[in-house]
Design a protein around this motif. Sequence first.
Motif, PDB file in Angstrom:
ATOM      1  N   ILE A  38      82.917  35.520  44.937  1.00  0.00           N
ATOM      2  CA  ILE A  38      83.958  36.430  45.418  1.00  0.00           C
ATOM      3  C   ILE A  38      84.952  36.726  44.312  1.00  0.00           C
ATOM      4  O   ILE A  38      85.476  37.820  44.202  1.00  0.00           O
ATOM      5  N   THR A  42      82.886  41.771  41.331  1.00  0.00           N
ATOM      6  CA  THR A  42      82.988  42.673  42.473  1.00  0.00           C
ATOM      7  C   THR A  42      84.417  42.784  42.974  1.00  0.00           C
ATOM      8  O   THR A  42      84.788  43.781  43.559  1.00  0.00           O
ATOM      9  N   ASN A  46      86.433  46.207  43.984  1.00  0.00           N
ATOM     10  CA  ASN A  46      86.820  46.362  45.383  1.00  0.00           C
ATOM     11  C   ASN A  46      88.277  46.799  45.504  1.00  0.00           C
ATOM     12  O   ASN A  46      88.650  47.442  46.476  1.00  0.00           O
ATOM     13  N   ASN A  59      85.563  44.983  53.142  1.00  0.00           N
ATOM     14  CA  ASN A  59      86.152  43.750  53.651  1.00  0.00           C
ATOM     15  C   ASN A  59      85.216  42.586  53.347  1.00  0.00           C
ATOM     16  O   ASN A  59      84.141  42.474  53.916  1.00  0.00           O
ATOM     17  N   THR A  60      85.622  41.697  52.435  1.00  0.00           N
ATOM     18  CA  THR A  60      84.821  40.536  52.070  1.00  0.00           C
ATOM     19  C   THR A  60      85.323  39.263  52.745  1.00  0.00           C
ATOM     20  O   THR A  60      84.812  38.178  52.482  1.00  0.00           O
ATOM     21  N   CYS A  61      86.313  39.388  53.617  1.00  0.00           N
ATOM     22  CA  CYS A  61      86.889  38.236  54.316  1.00  0.00           C
ATOM     23  C   CYS A  61      86.083  37.940  55.578  1.00  0.00           C
ATOM     24  O   CYS A  61      85.304  38.777  56.038  1.00  0.00           O
ATOM     25  N   CYS A  67      91.156  42.250  54.603  1.00  0.00           N
ATOM     26  CA  CYS A  67      91.175  42.116  53.150  1.00  0.00           C
ATOM     27  C   CYS A  67      92.192  43.105  52.598  1.00  0.00           C
ATOM     28  O   CYS A  67      92.203  44.283  52.984  1.00  0.00           O
ATOM     29  N   CYS A  76      92.638  37.546  51.311  1.00  0.00           N
ATOM     30  CA  CYS A  76      92.472  37.608  52.767  1.00  0.00           C
ATOM     31  C   CYS A  76      93.799  37.241  53.434  1.00  0.00           C
ATOM     32  O   CYS A  76      94.446  36.273  53.026  1.00  0.00           O
ATOM     33  N   ASN A  94      89.518  32.001  51.349  1.00  0.00           N
ATOM     34  CA  ASN A  94      88.758  32.824  52.298  1.00  0.00           C
ATOM     35  C   ASN A  94      89.022  32.409  53.731  1.00  0.00           C
ATOM     36  O   ASN A  94      88.182  32.622  54.608  1.00  0.00           O
TER      37      ASN A  94
END
Length: 141
Positions: A38, A42, A46, A59-61, A67, A76, A94
């Motif tokens: 994470i 990336t 993002n 949204n990577t959360c 996010c 997050c 996270n």
Amino acid sequence: MKTPKMSLLSVIFTVIFMLLAGTSTGQTLKPLSSVLSITGGTMLENCKNIRDYNPCLVNTCPENMPCYCKEEKEYCRCANFKGPLGDYWYMGPNCEQKWNTRDLILVAVVPGICLALIVAVCMYTIYSCKKRKHYANADKR
């Protein structure tokens, strides 16, 4: 035969063990590779060209946790809520650790109490040994 002090110590350690065993923080540890992925390349893409405190492109959360971007880095916003045993909140990069007030108190207080007990037992042992040695020397005279 057990002395009253030894039985008191066994009761104290039993209570501390029961308190620690009864905590349910719901904490899960993720492998280091998932955390590093994470924070890799990336993340910069993002949040590239997005103003501070605006939502990320992707949204990577975890689910139900938004996010946001700050200084072109994503973070997050962890949720908090009231549950049956008090306030709960998520922590970590996270939001993977779920905590409540009881857990925080136990983590803050129990190590101090254990350290105080260890110091007290050591001091009492040293005092008893010196006292016996003093009485033994007095009897020889």
